[in-house]
Design an enzyme around this catalytic site. Structure first.
Site: not given
Ligand code: ASP
Length: 325
Positions: A12, A54, A85-86
């Site tokens: 993100t 991710s 973050t995932d």
């Molecule tokens: N879907 C995103 C990822 O993990 C979520 C994020 O980065 O907060 O790449």
């Protein structure tokens, strides 16, 4: 002035709006351009070995990231990895096993909102991460929402809030308050850095639900080399799977009996449903390790050895604060 390497992987933090939803798009130079204050305390080069949501991260990406750090280890004082973050907590744990004994900071960070949004947490997280990576010994850790969490102890506990990560069964290593780093614990690693290059990705996780069919249990077990069973409470195996478990162990699978309760960990010795299998089959248990660490440590252990006794020794050897029991 400290010399850092920014390793951008997508997520993100680097995403932009597309017709089909957010997708990683911004190059690392754009990320650095949003934190001009960093130039007052560090000099940063950047690379982008991948550009992924991710959700798509796999063990081969962890090996690739460890390789980027290894190639550049002597050229930089620290590393900041921008990551979605995932699966960030899995990557933090995996890198803790792949790069052991590092005191140079290897900081993972990300954001809940893209860096080009006005209400983003990305600028603060990136600036905090660069600051922490410029502040001396730390090892693999996660900097997010002002918290500094050991790479083996993080979990994404909130899907939307800025305060997305928690340190599980262990205190934060430090906090970043405005521009000050307040440390609570020293770097958990000593010695010289050791890079390992092999993971066994034939590891599976089976989360028990009441009434799950024994066939499902043995089907997943048959596929993998290492099976983590997330059972209930301090840990136990329902009577219905005893026969399947017996077959898996006899087939040479490494079985870890974990808990699906997020806090305080396992203790198979408490109840008969746990005690009977732990004793009989020499099952491994994670005690206070997080699930993310249990998964990646088992991949790392089975990547190093097929010998059950050596696997047990490696599994129970603490790395980067992963295990206290
Ligand atoms: N879907 C995103 C990822 O993990 C979520 C994020 O980065 O907060 O790449």
């Amino acid at each position: 002035m400290k010399k850092l390497l920014l390793i951008a992987t997508g997520g993100t933090i680097a995403s932009t709006k597309t017709e089909g939803g957010l997708a990683p798009g911004l190059p690392p130079e754009e990320l650095l351009g949003r934190v001009p204050d960093a130039r007052t305390f560090c000099q940063v080069d950047a690379v982008q070995p991948m550009n992924l949501d991710s959700t798509n991260i796999t063990p081969s990406h962890w090996l690739g990231l460890a390789g980027v750090v290894e190639e550049n280890y002597h050229r930089y004082d620290g590393f900041v990895i921008c990551h979605g973050t995932d699966t960030l907590a899995y990557s933090g744990a995996a890198l803790s096993y792949l790069i052991q004994g590092t005191r140079k900071p290897i900081v993972l960070t990300g954001a809940q909102k893209p860096i080009d949004r006005e209400d983003t947490d990305a600028r603060q997280n990136l600036l905090d991460s660069l600051r922490f990576a410029s502040c001396g010994d730390s090892g693999v850790c996660i900097v997010f929402g002002g918290h500094v969490i050991a790479g083996t102890r993080a979990r994404k506990t909130r899907t939307k809030s800025y305060n997305a990560f928690s340190s599980i069964n262990f205190p934060d290593l430090a906090e970043i308050r405005d521009s000050r780093v307040v440390r609570f614990l020293p770097c958990g690693e000593t010695g010289k850095p050791v890079f390992t290059k092999k993971l066994n990705d034939r590891v599976a996780l089976l989360k028990l639900i009441p009434g799950l069919s024994p066939e499902a249990f043995s089907a997943l077990g048959a596929w993998c080399d290492g099976l983590i069973i997330e059972s209930y409470g301090v840990g136990g195996i329902p009577d219905a799977y005893l026969q399947q478990l017996d077959m898996l162990v006899k087939a040479g699978k490494t079985v870890v009996l974990a808990t699906q309760v997020p806090q305080e960990g396992s203790d198979l010795s408490v109840y008969q449903v746990g005690h009977r299998v732990k004793e009989r089959y020499h099952l491994l248990e994670p005690y206070d390790m997080t699930l993310e660490s249990t998964v990646t440590k088992l991949m790392w252990v089975l990547g190093q050895t097929a010998d059950p006794e050596e696997a047990r020794r490696l599994f129970y050897t603490p790395v980067n604060y992963d295990l206290l029991f």
